[in-house]
Design an enzyme around this catalytic site. Structure first.
Site, PDB file in Angstrom:
ATOM      1  N   THR A 196       1.638  -1.423   4.079  1.00  0.00           N
ATOM      2  CA  THR A 196       2.407  -0.455   3.142  1.00  0.00           C
ATOM      3  C   THR A 196       1.697   0.918   3.313  1.00  0.00           C
ATOM      4  O   THR A 196       2.424   1.917   3.295  1.00  0.00           O
ATOM      5  CB  THR A 196       2.622  -0.991   1.906  1.00  0.00           C
ATOM      6  N   SER A 204      -6.838   2.445  -2.632  1.00  0.00           N
ATOM      7  CA  SER A 204      -5.831   2.865  -3.834  1.00  0.00           C
ATOM      8  C   SER A 204      -6.171   2.086  -5.028  1.00  0.00           C
ATOM      9  O   SER A 204      -7.216   2.161  -5.253  1.00  0.00           O
ATOM     10  CB  SER A 204      -4.472   2.659  -3.207  1.00  0.00           C
ATOM     11  N   HIS A 205      -5.365   1.369  -5.441  1.00  0.00           N
ATOM     12  CA  HIS A 205      -5.342   0.601  -6.594  1.00  0.00           C
ATOM     13  C   HIS A 205      -6.327  -0.750  -6.520  1.00  0.00           C
ATOM     14  O   HIS A 205      -6.269  -1.423  -7.664  1.00  0.00           O
ATOM     15  CB  HIS A 205      -4.130   0.248  -7.138  1.00  0.00           C
ATOM     16  N   LYS A 256      -6.465   5.451   5.597  1.00  0.00           N
ATOM     17  CA  LYS A 256      -4.819   5.659   6.121  1.00  0.00           C
ATOM     18  C   LYS A 256      -4.976   7.174   6.897  1.00  0.00           C
ATOM     19  O   LYS A 256      -5.900   7.853   6.595  1.00  0.00           O
ATOM     20  CB  LYS A 256      -4.111   5.688   5.160  1.00  0.00           C
ATOM     21  N   ASP A 284      -4.655   5.815 -10.706  1.00  0.00           N
ATOM     22  CA  ASP A 284      -5.130   4.629  -9.843  1.00  0.00           C
ATOM     23  C   ASP A 284      -6.500   5.138  -9.034  1.00  0.00           C
ATOM     24  O   ASP A 284      -6.970   6.451  -9.393  1.00  0.00           O
ATOM     25  CB  ASP A 284      -4.377   4.107  -9.026  1.00  0.00           C
ATOM     26  N   ASP A 301      -6.995   6.101  -6.133  1.00  0.00           N
ATOM     27  CA  ASP A 301      -6.912   7.392  -5.021  1.00  0.00           C
ATOM     28  C   ASP A 301      -5.975   8.607  -5.965  1.00  0.00           C
ATOM     29  O   ASP A 301      -5.589   9.454  -5.391  1.00  0.00           O
ATOM     30  CB  ASP A 301      -6.450   7.018  -3.789  1.00  0.00           C
ATOM     31  N   ASP A 358      -2.971   8.591  -6.854  1.00  0.00           N
ATOM     32  CA  ASP A 358      -1.287   8.816  -6.479  1.00  0.00           C
ATOM     33  C   ASP A 358      -0.498   8.275  -7.481  1.00  0.00           C
ATOM     34  O   ASP A 358       0.643   8.576  -7.534  1.00  0.00           O
ATOM     35  CB  ASP A 358      -1.045   8.705  -5.053  1.00  0.00           C
ATOM     36  N   ARG A 359      -1.117   7.329  -8.289  1.00  0.00           N
ATOM     37  CA  ARG A 359      -0.026   6.745  -9.234  1.00  0.00           C
ATOM     38  C   ARG A 359      -0.355   7.085 -10.765  1.00  0.00           C
ATOM     39  O   ARG A 359      -1.491   7.833 -10.975  1.00  0.00           O
ATOM     40  CB  ARG A 359      -0.591   5.129  -9.335  1.00  0.00           C
ATOM     41  N   THR A 367       9.911   0.082   0.603  1.00  0.00           N
ATOM     42  CA  THR A 367       8.617   0.429  -0.368  1.00  0.00           C
ATOM     43  C   THR A 367       7.662   1.145   0.568  1.00  0.00           C
ATOM     44  O   THR A 367       7.581   0.967   1.799  1.00  0.00           O
ATOM     45  CB  THR A 367       8.150  -0.904  -0.657  1.00  0.00           C
ATOM     46  N   GLU A 423       8.850   2.049  -8.225  1.00  0.00           N
ATOM     47  CA  GLU A 423       8.511   1.343  -9.548  1.00  0.00           C
ATOM     48  C   GLU A 423       7.029   0.897  -9.637  1.00  0.00           C
ATOM     49  O   GLU A 423       6.705   0.402 -10.740  1.00  0.00           O
ATOM     50  CB  GLU A 423       9.314  -0.249  -9.300  1.00  0.00           C
ATOM     51  N   SER A 424       6.219   1.100  -8.704  1.00  0.00           N
ATOM     52  CA  SER A 424       4.874   0.871  -8.835  1.00  0.00           C
ATOM     53  C   SER A 424       4.060   1.875  -9.416  1.00  0.00           C
ATOM     54  O   SER A 424       2.959   2.169  -8.963  1.00  0.00           O
ATOM     55  CB  SER A 424       4.394   0.279  -7.481  1.00  0.00           C
ATOM     56  N   LYS A 473       2.874  10.610  -3.399  1.00  0.00           N
ATOM     57  CA  LYS A 473       2.837  10.549  -4.862  1.00  0.00           C
ATOM     58  C   LYS A 473       1.825  10.943  -5.521  1.00  0.00           C
ATOM     59  O   LYS A 473       0.621  11.389  -4.722  1.00  0.00           O
ATOM     60  CB  LYS A 473       3.373   8.932  -5.135  1.00  0.00           C
ATOM     61  N   ARG A 491       6.355 -10.382  -4.753  1.00  0.00           N
ATOM     62  CA  ARG A 491       6.772  -9.640  -5.693  1.00  0.00           C
ATOM     63  C   ARG A 491       8.177 -10.004  -6.073  1.00  0.00           C
ATOM     64  O   ARG A 491       8.944  -9.995  -5.137  1.00  0.00           O
ATOM     65  CB  ARG A 491       6.486  -8.099  -5.426  1.00  0.00           C
TER      66      ARG A 491
HETATM   67  C1  VG1 Z   1       2.295  -1.302  -3.094  1.00  0.00           C
HETATM   68  C2  VG1 Z   1       3.497  -0.836  -3.894  1.00  0.00           C
HETATM   69  C3  VG1 Z   1       4.273   0.292  -3.281  1.00  0.00           C
HETATM   70  C4  VG1 Z   1       3.233   1.577  -2.948  1.00  0.00           C
HETATM   71  C5  VG1 Z   1       2.005   0.899  -2.179  1.00  0.00           C
HETATM   72  C6  VG1 Z   1       0.877   1.840  -2.075  1.00  0.00           C
HETATM   73  O1  VG1 Z   1       2.712  -1.892  -2.049  1.00  0.00           O
HETATM   74  O2  VG1 Z   1       4.326  -1.725  -4.239  1.00  0.00           O
HETATM   75  O3  VG1 Z   1       5.233   0.689  -3.864  1.00  0.00           O
HETATM   76  O4  VG1 Z   1       3.785   2.515  -2.417  1.00  0.00           O
HETATM   77  O5  VG1 Z   1       1.256  -0.039  -2.904  1.00  0.00           O
HETATM   78  O6  VG1 Z   1       0.589   2.417  -3.170  1.00  0.00           O
HETATM   79  P1  VG1 Z   1       3.055  -3.462  -1.779  1.00  0.00           P
HETATM   80  O7  VG1 Z   1       3.352  -3.583  -0.136  1.00  0.00           O
HETATM   81  O8  VG1 Z   1       1.746  -4.070  -1.999  1.00  0.00           O
HETATM   82  O9  VG1 Z   1       4.058  -3.770  -2.713  1.00  0.00           O
HETATM   83  V1  VG1 Z   1      -1.010   3.062  -3.348  1.00  0.00           V
HETATM   84  O10 VG1 Z   1      -1.213   3.814  -4.918  1.00  0.00           O
HETATM   85  O11 VG1 Z   1      -1.832   1.588  -2.996  1.00  0.00           O
HETATM   86  O12 VG1 Z   1      -1.384   4.082  -2.069  1.00  0.00           O
HETATM   87 CO    CO Z   2      -2.788   4.707  -4.848  1.00  0.00          CO
END
Ligand code: VG1
Ligand code: CO
Length: 543
Positions: free
Chosen positions: A18, A113-114, A126, A277, A279, A281-282, A344, A364-365, A376, A496
């Protein structure tokens, strides 16, 4: 100093998900793993010759070494210049901004990220394009294809570059420009929001807690909230980025940001709370005793963005990912602006933003953002909320309640079943997928299935098609559930389940979320058999 050409072979499993490639850190540290992937990126984008890139990340374990490898590879392949955040630090939105501000050819963001960080946790990389946004599927597909045919990579033989001092050095023929990771981003925020009004609000006693979760937003939040806006020192907690995030799981939701949640639900709670989070962005925003669901946050921001200077002229449109609730659509309709439903992942918003068809986007995340960058942006969302609070002079709870009275409430929740064996996850998804055609008209829990499909998206700008983006089952009363597999995990499969139910009001706007969604939860189990097939009693994480 010379250019070294190293023979290599394709390594399995380098398909970007993603949001970039995420793996266990030790896997990323294996010989050739990082180098293969970086070479594949450079090949997929047509080489590095004469190009300028941005490089940075959330400071997690292995990033300092990875940064040196990426620099050496860019230098060997003729890049002109790489702009690096000091100590290889950059939040994802700040990297996106630097790519755009300096009109570069793209950027490397080292982050998972998270996902937790450390030698036994996760690492990721990325690539973002010249517009500042994540590489689109056409490019990530080309990267993956290149990882499968790779035979060699090239890197410059040299000492490590000092990334701790701001200024320019040479790596062979390439300029390495080390920059302050925070300054340009903070300046951008000053152009969008009413900093004098926010300073006045803090000066009059407004209290806030920002939990940076030992990740990258600490320095950004400290500079903006405490230094530029005058919030009390200590407003930012866990503000120093650590390679393992201090053992925290830097995912800003009520489950992982539990310290912030308990502070905000305590008798002496500050007026406003927020977390970001790994990085940056959340975002999660919390009022006193009031949790704001991300889908509602997007809707409230859409309805109120015009209160901030950067959006005073109004917005042109709003986009949300498919599993995000339809709350923002209702606002768009009222405003008479366009709304879009994308798969997504932020990469699907880029074309709409570039084409000037939307101003705001959200997922939604816990992700919200606007056309100021192409990612984001956690702190941006926090500042927009602060600007709205300063203008409306109401609490978060009052603003939310007024919004629901006005538009009705889209009750919403996500249930995550984590680390399922792949075959179990595939059996659940495959089973439902096979029966999509026969579901319409079925009655469950007093609701009737209106539609059932596997979401396919045709990009309205370039016409590209992305299939299999999630199974969605809609009911005649507007309720729905969605099932999809995560593309960011590094262990097994995470399933999910997204649940939504609309209540128009004026009654029923204050129900417990899980109780309000109970019929939809039961209908999802009756149709998809998640608990039955997985043998789990319930989800691991509910947000
Ligand atoms: C998750 C979230 C998605 C978000 C992605 C990257 O992906 O659901 O909405 O864009 O993480 O966010 P997935 O495929 O695990 O549902 V981040 O803050 O990791 O760059
Ligand atoms: Co992130």
């Amino acid at each position: 100093m010379s250019i070294l050409t190293v023979a290599t072979q394709p390594i399995e499993g380098q398909k970007p998900g993603t949001s970039g490639l995420r793996k266990k850190t030790r896997q990323f540290m294996q010989p050739h793993f990082l180098e293969n992937f970086v070479q594949a990126i450079l090949d997929a984008i047509g080489g590095a010759a004469g190009k300028t890139f941005v490089l940075g990340g959330d400071g997690r374990y292995f990033a300092p070494q990875a940064a040196q490898v990426i620099l050496r590879m860019c230098a060997a392949q003729g890049a002109a210049r790489v702009i690096v955040g000091q100590n290889a630090l950059l939040s994802t939105p700040a990297a996106s901004h630097l790519i755009r501000l300096n009109k570069t050819d793209g950027g490397f963001i080292m982050s998972a990220s998270h996902n937790p960080g450390g030698p036994d946790e996760d690492f990721g990389l990325k690539f973002n394009m010249a517009n500042g946004g994540p590489a689109p599927e056409s490019v990530t597909d080309a990267i993956f294809a290149a990882t499968r045919t790779i035979t060699e990579y090239r890197l410059f033989e040299a000492q490590n570059v000092d990334l701790s001092s701001i200024g320019e050095t040479m790596l062979g023929p390439m300029v390495v420009a080390v920059v302050d990771p925070v300054a340009d981003y903070a300046d951008l925020m000053e152009t969008l929001f009413d900093f004098p009004a926010l300073s006045a609000m803090f000066a009059s006693g407004f209290r806030m807690q920002f939990d940076a979760m030992c990740a990258i937003t600490g320095p950004y939040a400290t500079e903006i909230l405490e230094h530029r806006l005058g919030a009390t020192p200590g407003t930012v907690v866990n503000g120093t980025p650590l390679p393992d995030f201090g053992g925290m799981h830097p995912d800003p939701n009520p489950v992982w940001a539990h310290d912030l949640m308990s502070a905000m639900f305590s008798p002496d709670a500050p007026d406003f709370g927020a977390a970001s989070d790994g990085d940056g962005d959340r975002n999660m925003v919390v009022g006193r005793e009031t949790y704001v669901a991300p889908s509602d946050s997007l809707a409230v921001l859409t309805a109120n963005a015009h209160l901030a200077p950067g959006y005073r002229g109004g917005i042109v449109g709003v986009a949300r990912s498919m599993p995000t609730s339809a709350a923002a659509d209702r606002v768009a309709e009222r405003l008479g602006v366009a709304s879009f439903e994308t798969p997504t992942g932020w990469k699907f918003f880029g074309n709409l933003l570039d084409a000037g068809r939307v101003t705001l986007c959200g997922e939604e995340s816990f992700g919200t953002g606007s056309d100021h960058v192409r990612e984001k942006d956690g702190l941006w969302a926090v500042l927009l909320w602060l600007n709205i609070l300063a203008e409306r002079r109401q609490s978060v709870a009052e603003i939310l309640a007024a919004h629901w009275r006005d538009y009705g409430r889209n009750y919403y929740s996500r249930h995550d079943y984590e680390a399922l064996p792949d075959d179990v996850a595939n059996r659940i998804v495959g089973g439902l997928q096979a029966r999509l055609g026969e579901l319409a008209g079925q009655e469950l829990e007093g609701m009737t299935v209106a539609s059932a499909d596997d979401f396919s998206y045709t990009d309205p700008v370039d016409g590209s098609v992305s299939e299999h983006q999630g199974l969605r089952i809609g009911f005649t009363d507007g309720s729905r559930f969605v099932i999809r597999l995560s593309g960011t995990g590094t262990e097994g499969a995470t399933l999910r389940l997204y649940l939504e139910r609309y209540v128009a009001g004026p009654d029923g706007l204050d129900l417990d979320v899980q109780e309000a969604l109970a019929p939809v939860i039961d209908a999802a189990e009756a149709l998809a058999h998640i608990r039955e097939i997985s043998g789990r009693e319930g989800p691991q994480v509910i947000t």
